[in-house]
Write a protein that holds these residues in place. Structure first.
Motif, PDB file in Angstrom:
ATOM      1  N   SER A  56       0.925  -1.116  -0.332  1.00  0.00           N
ATOM      2  CA  SER A  56       0.182   0.172   0.040  1.00  0.00           C
ATOM      3  C   SER A  56       0.778   1.019   0.410  1.00  0.00           C
ATOM      4  O   SER A  56       1.839   0.962   0.664  1.00  0.00           O
ATOM      5  CB  SER A  56      -0.734  -0.268   1.391  1.00  0.00           C
ATOM      6  OG  SER A  56      -1.745  -1.190   1.356  1.00  0.00           O
ATOM      7  N   PHE A  57       0.486   1.916  -0.891  1.00  0.00           N
ATOM      8  CA  PHE A  57       1.156   3.475  -1.164  1.00  0.00           C
ATOM      9  C   PHE A  57       0.324   4.951  -1.024  1.00  0.00           C
ATOM     10  O   PHE A  57      -0.329   4.604  -2.037  1.00  0.00           O
ATOM     11  CB  PHE A  57       2.727   3.155  -2.699  1.00  0.00           C
ATOM     12  CG  PHE A  57       3.369   1.617  -2.333  1.00  0.00           C
ATOM     13  CD1 PHE A  57       4.240   1.465  -1.471  1.00  0.00           C
ATOM     14  CD2 PHE A  57       2.733   0.636  -3.029  1.00  0.00           C
ATOM     15  CE1 PHE A  57       5.067   0.892  -1.500  1.00  0.00           C
ATOM     16  CE2 PHE A  57       3.426  -0.476  -3.485  1.00  0.00           C
ATOM     17  CZ  PHE A  57       5.110  -0.489  -1.686  1.00  0.00           C
ATOM     18  N   GLY A  58       1.180   5.421  -0.706  1.00  0.00           N
ATOM     19  CA  GLY A  58       0.923   6.509  -0.818  1.00  0.00           C
ATOM     20  C   GLY A  58       1.394   7.699  -2.215  1.00  0.00           C
ATOM     21  O   GLY A  58      -0.011   8.259  -2.405  1.00  0.00           O
ATOM     22  N   VAL A  59       2.016   7.484  -3.300  1.00  0.00           N
ATOM     23  CA  VAL A  59       2.492   7.472  -4.176  1.00  0.00           C
ATOM     24  C   VAL A  59       2.421   6.455  -5.058  1.00  0.00           C
ATOM     25  O   VAL A  59       2.788   5.294  -5.409  1.00  0.00           O
ATOM     26  CB  VAL A  59       4.710   7.972  -4.048  1.00  0.00           C
ATOM     27  CG1 VAL A  59       4.314   8.316  -5.258  1.00  0.00           C
ATOM     28  CG2 VAL A  59       4.377   8.958  -3.197  1.00  0.00           C
ATOM     29  N   GLN A  60       1.488   7.058  -6.495  1.00  0.00           N
ATOM     30  CA  GLN A  60       1.612   6.091  -7.430  1.00  0.00           C
ATOM     31  C   GLN A  60       2.788   5.210  -7.952  1.00  0.00           C
ATOM     32  O   GLN A  60       2.927   4.179  -8.203  1.00  0.00           O
ATOM     33  CB  GLN A  60       1.121   6.477  -8.372  1.00  0.00           C
ATOM     34  CG  GLN A  60       0.516   5.306  -9.724  1.00  0.00           C
ATOM     35  CD  GLN A  60      -0.969   6.492 -10.513  1.00  0.00           C
ATOM     36  OE1 GLN A  60      -1.288   7.350 -10.402  1.00  0.00           O
ATOM     37  NE2 GLN A  60      -0.927   5.678 -11.921  1.00  0.00           N
ATOM     38  N   ALA A  61       3.980   6.067  -8.021  1.00  0.00           N
ATOM     39  CA  ALA A  61       5.082   5.680  -8.243  1.00  0.00           C
ATOM     40  C   ALA A  61       5.139   4.372  -7.921  1.00  0.00           C
ATOM     41  O   ALA A  61       6.085   3.849  -8.391  1.00  0.00           O
ATOM     42  CB  ALA A  61       6.555   6.724  -8.598  1.00  0.00           C
ATOM     43  N   ASN A  62       5.532   4.405  -6.458  1.00  0.00           N
ATOM     44  CA  ASN A  62       5.954   3.645  -5.602  1.00  0.00           C
ATOM     45  C   ASN A  62       5.110   2.081  -5.743  1.00  0.00           C
ATOM     46  O   ASN A  62       5.529   0.886  -6.317  1.00  0.00           O
ATOM     47  CB  ASN A  62       5.886   3.783  -4.117  1.00  0.00           C
ATOM     48  CG  ASN A  62       6.988   4.672  -3.913  1.00  0.00           C
ATOM     49  OD1 ASN A  62       7.932   5.384  -4.563  1.00  0.00           O
ATOM     50  ND2 ASN A  62       6.626   5.377  -2.982  1.00  0.00           N
ATOM     51  N   ALA A  63       4.154   2.302  -6.391  1.00  0.00           N
ATOM     52  CA  ALA A  63       3.140   1.239  -6.570  1.00  0.00           C
ATOM     53  C   ALA A  63       3.476   0.100  -8.061  1.00  0.00           C
ATOM     54  O   ALA A  63       3.247  -1.041  -8.207  1.00  0.00           O
ATOM     55  CB  ALA A  63       1.248   1.171  -6.579  1.00  0.00           C
ATOM     56  N   GLU A  64       3.758   1.630  -8.472  1.00  0.00           N
ATOM     57  CA  GLU A  64       3.743   0.487 -10.086  1.00  0.00           C
ATOM     58  C   GLU A  64       5.284   0.022 -10.321  1.00  0.00           C
ATOM     59  O   GLU A  64       5.616  -1.033 -11.116  1.00  0.00           O
ATOM     60  CB  GLU A  64       3.828   1.823 -10.801  1.00  0.00           C
ATOM     61  CG  GLU A  64       2.989   2.302 -11.421  1.00  0.00           C
ATOM     62  CD  GLU A  64       2.356   3.575 -11.770  1.00  0.00           C
ATOM     63  OE1 GLU A  64       3.650   4.411 -12.978  1.00  0.00           O
ATOM     64  OE2 GLU A  64       1.927   4.338 -12.584  1.00  0.00           O
ATOM     65  N   ARG A  65       6.289   1.000  -9.231  1.00  0.00           N
ATOM     66  CA  ARG A  65       7.305   0.124  -9.637  1.00  0.00           C
ATOM     67  C   ARG A  65       6.777  -1.563  -8.814  1.00  0.00           C
ATOM     68  O   ARG A  65       7.694  -2.170  -9.186  1.00  0.00           O
ATOM     69  CB  ARG A  65       8.918   1.154  -8.587  1.00  0.00           C
ATOM     70  CG  ARG A  65      10.337   0.222  -8.787  1.00  0.00           C
ATOM     71  CD  ARG A  65      10.668   1.134  -7.631  1.00  0.00           C
ATOM     72  NE  ARG A  65      10.859   2.461  -8.262  1.00  0.00           N
ATOM     73  CZ  ARG A  65      10.394   3.677  -7.398  1.00  0.00           C
ATOM     74  NH1 ARG A  65      10.292   3.706  -5.592  1.00  0.00           N
ATOM     75  NH2 ARG A  65      10.033   5.347  -7.605  1.00  0.00           N
ATOM     76  N   LEU A  66       6.332  -1.363  -7.587  1.00  0.00           N
ATOM     77  CA  LEU A  66       6.208  -3.339  -7.144  1.00  0.00           C
ATOM     78  C   LEU A  66       5.605  -3.803  -8.203  1.00  0.00           C
ATOM     79  O   LEU A  66       5.551  -5.496  -8.215  1.00  0.00           O
ATOM     80  CB  LEU A  66       5.132  -2.535  -5.987  1.00  0.00           C
ATOM     81  CG  LEU A  66       5.371  -4.103  -5.131  1.00  0.00           C
ATOM     82  CD1 LEU A  66       6.273  -4.823  -4.779  1.00  0.00           C
ATOM     83  CD2 LEU A  66       4.863  -3.920  -3.754  1.00  0.00           C
ATOM     84  N   GLN A  67       4.907  -3.342  -8.997  1.00  0.00           N
ATOM     85  CA  GLN A  67       4.120  -4.345  -9.704  1.00  0.00           C
ATOM     86  C   GLN A  67       5.067  -4.465 -11.300  1.00  0.00           C
ATOM     87  O   GLN A  67       4.502  -5.626 -11.087  1.00  0.00           O
ATOM     88  CB  GLN A  67       2.678  -3.067 -10.796  1.00  0.00           C
ATOM     89  CG  GLN A  67       1.687  -3.624 -11.625  1.00  0.00           C
ATOM     90  CD  GLN A  67       1.083  -2.652 -11.853  1.00  0.00           C
ATOM     91  OE1 GLN A  67       0.829  -1.430 -12.261  1.00  0.00           O
ATOM     92  NE2 GLN A  67      -0.265  -3.160 -12.708  1.00  0.00           N
TER      93      GLN A  67
END
Length: 159
Positions: free
Chosen positions: A95-106
């Protein structure tokens, strides 16, 4: 008076040195005790070496998988950001507050073979979903498999 004191002190020192010497019999007893202990340990080693050898029987390892049945499930309204769509139950691994961090994990999960997706919750948190299914037991099993890499993984019920 000084002579008397010096003579008494000399006699006390002489008595103390002569009374502290060990007798030969004490040394002999200690030597005999050590010899007996050594002989007993030698006999024990001979008994162990002459004992019959029991063959070791190898058995196949049976692998079992423990599946939890009472797993907490969070309910949230989410909207799809990136991915093919959610089913009823999903395993959230980040769970991330910044979309870029979520995209990196994806991207990382997709390189490992997972069909990772990103959803946004009502609280504006970007959730990375590693697996999704309509069957709760499938999602629980997948969460157990992901536990070694993602200890904080949890199950989402999409409303």
């Amino acid at each position: 008076m000084k002579k008397y004191f010096i003579i008494c002190a000399a006699m006390a020192v002489a008595v103390s040195f002569t009374s502290c010497k060990s007798s030969e019999s004490a040394y002999k007893k200690a030597y005999e005790k050590a010899q007996a202990a050594e002989q007993a340990s030698y006999q024990t080693v001979q008994e162990v070496q002459s004992a019959p050898v029991v063959p070791v029987v190898e058995k196949p390892v049976v692998e079992t998988t423990v599946v939890e049945t009472d797993v907490p499930v969070r309910q949230e309204n989410v909207s799809m950001i990136s991915g093919s769509g959610l089913k009823a139950y999903s395993v959230v691994v980040g769970s991330f507050g910044v979309q870029a961090n979520a995209e990196r994990l994806q991207t990382n999960l997709r390189s490992q073979g997972y069909n990772a997706q990103i959803v946004r919750s009502a609280s504006n948190m970007y959730r990375v979903v590693a697996a999704t299914s309509d069957n709760k037991s499938d999602v629980i099993a997948e969460k157990s498999r992901l536990r070694s890499s993602f200890a904080d993984a949890w199950i989402l019920l999409n409303r």
